[in-house]
Write a protein that holds these residues in place. Structure first.
Motif, PDB file in Angstrom:
ATOM      1  N   UNK A 142     130.545  49.493 -14.339  1.00  0.00           N
ATOM      2  CA  UNK A 142     130.084  49.925 -13.062  1.00  0.00           C
ATOM      3  C   UNK A 142     128.749  49.093 -12.344  1.00  0.00           C
ATOM      4  N   UNK A 143     127.976  48.444 -13.279  1.00  0.00           N
ATOM      5  CA  UNK A 143     126.729  48.089 -12.857  1.00  0.00           C
ATOM      6  C   UNK A 143     127.235  46.895 -12.030  1.00  0.00           C
ATOM      7  N   UNK A 144     128.346  46.077 -12.879  1.00  0.00           N
ATOM      8  CA  UNK A 144     128.875  44.789 -12.075  1.00  0.00           C
ATOM      9  C   UNK A 144     129.581  45.272 -10.788  1.00  0.00           C
ATOM     10  N   UNK A 145     129.896  46.467 -10.483  1.00  0.00           N
ATOM     11  CA  UNK A 145     130.547  46.710  -9.188  1.00  0.00           C
ATOM     12  C   UNK A 145     129.469  46.889  -8.264  1.00  0.00           C
ATOM     13  N   UNK A 146     128.357  47.616  -8.437  1.00  0.00           N
ATOM     14  CA  UNK A 146     127.075  47.680  -7.646  1.00  0.00           C
ATOM     15  C   UNK A 146     126.403  46.609  -7.270  1.00  0.00           C
ATOM     16  N   UNK A 147     126.011  45.818  -8.640  1.00  0.00           N
ATOM     17  CA  UNK A 147     125.347  44.793  -8.485  1.00  0.00           C
ATOM     18  C   UNK A 147     125.775  43.480  -7.756  1.00  0.00           C
TER      19      UNK A 147
END
Length: 344
Positions: free
Chosen positions: A152-157
């Motif tokens: 999910x961090x990869x999605x946002x960042x």
């Protein structure tokens, strides 16, 4: 799974509405699976074509297939929730296979193997073929599991979207049965929202192999989502709703400012294009729903910046203005509906 271990049951669901043209191909891809411990429910959403007849023909050949008839027509996402309510209580995993799509023969075998090897993985994805294009790449090879927080961090960042569509995912049935409704029926991009919510408490498995096929067929829902750019709305919703659980406060503020800048750049182009009241009512409502509100000052600044850029780079600006919306990469639930919404 060991060679002598019993195969866990996989419940497969196919929602269909007037999808007779491709339904047989979809069902035959289930029969072709190397993994054979499955049951299969076809949800007929009041089809007016031969969908029910096609489904009954296959059900007569195999007792693992049953047909659920909706009493009334349902819109896409509510119908998907009905479909998931049909999964077997005895199933360990469940999977959508859309009526105008299909899955490759090793799909269930490969996905179940990853889930069995990594009990923490609540969702398993894979590369998919959309038309002729391989989709949902970007995770490091050969790792077959990543923490829910990290993906999910990869999605946002990084704007790395690997959740694909429901057709490209395998879920643990316990997760599906713990949420009713499973999908948020007010969100066109409910699949990404659900993944972000579930991945707060589980990991994401991934098979580095093309396992699903998604057919591309223009349709009314696609035209609406592209015209209104509902994808940027969905991504903002996911960030505002679930981002604080995956990001530090500073990261969240940076991501939110970047997403809003992207949003208002799109709105500035739309202002110059002379979009109608329906368009503006929709986006004002969605910005308010996200809790950030519609900011006229920010729109004015974005429009001024765009006009200044146009004066300095007229050719590039004209080309951009000819495009309605630019956030078209990745995939969400509606990307999974990129053919004809009426097949669901």
């Amino acid at each position: 799974m060991g060679s002598n271990s019993p195969q866990p049951l996989v419940s497969i669901v196919t929602p269909v509405y007037n999808g007779a043209e491709h339904l047989a191909e979809c069902i035959e891809s289930i029969f072709a699976q190397t993994y054979q411990n499955w049951d299969y429910t076809i949800i007929n959403n009041c089809s007016a074509d031969a969908s029910a007849e096609v489904a009954r023909r296959f059900a007569a050949k195999d007792s693992r297939i049953r047909i659920h008839e909706n009493e009334k027509f349902l819109r896409v996402i509510p119908n998907h929730n009905v479909a998931l309510r049909q999964i077997s209580p005895a199933s360990k995993y469940c999977k959508f296979v859309f009526a105008d799509d299909w899955i490759f023969p090793e799909c269930l075998e490969r996905m179940v193997a990853v889930a069995e090897e990594h009990p923490s993985a609540g969702i398993v994805g894979a590369y998919g073929l959309r038309g002729r294009q391989v989709m949902w790449t970007g995770l490091p090879y050969p790792s077959d599991v990543i923490s829910g927080r990290e993906v999910c961090r990869k999605l946002y960042l990084e704007n790395l979207y690997v959740f694909g569509t429901p057709n490209s995912l395998l879920f643990r049935s316990a997760l599906v049965q713990s949420r009713d409704p499973f999908y948020n029926e007010s969100n066109l991009h409910a699949d990404s929202e659900t993944c972000c919510a579930l991945l707060k408490s589980c990991d994401f498995g991934f098979v580095h192999q093309v396992l699903t096929f998604t057919r591309e067929r223009p349709g009314s829902l696609t035209e609406f989502t592209d015209d209104m750019n509902t994808l940027i709305v969905g991504r903002l919703h996911d960030l505002v709703t679930h981002g604080p659980d995956h990001l530090t406060r500073e990261e969240f503020e940076i991501c939110l400012d970047r997403k809003l800048s992207e949003y208002y750049e799109f709105l500035a182009r739309s202002l110059v294009q002379g979009r109608d009241k329906k368009f503006w009512d929709y986006h004002k409502r969605k910005l308010n729903d996200a809790g950030v509100g519609f900011n006229r000052t920010r729109l004015a600044r974005a429009t001024l910046a765009m006009l200044c850029d146009a004066a300095l780079n007229p050719k590039d600006t004209v080309e951009r203005l000819l495009k309605r919306g630019d956030v078209r990469t990745g995939s969400t639930f509606v990307r999974g509906l990129q053919r004809n919404s009426n097949t669901r």
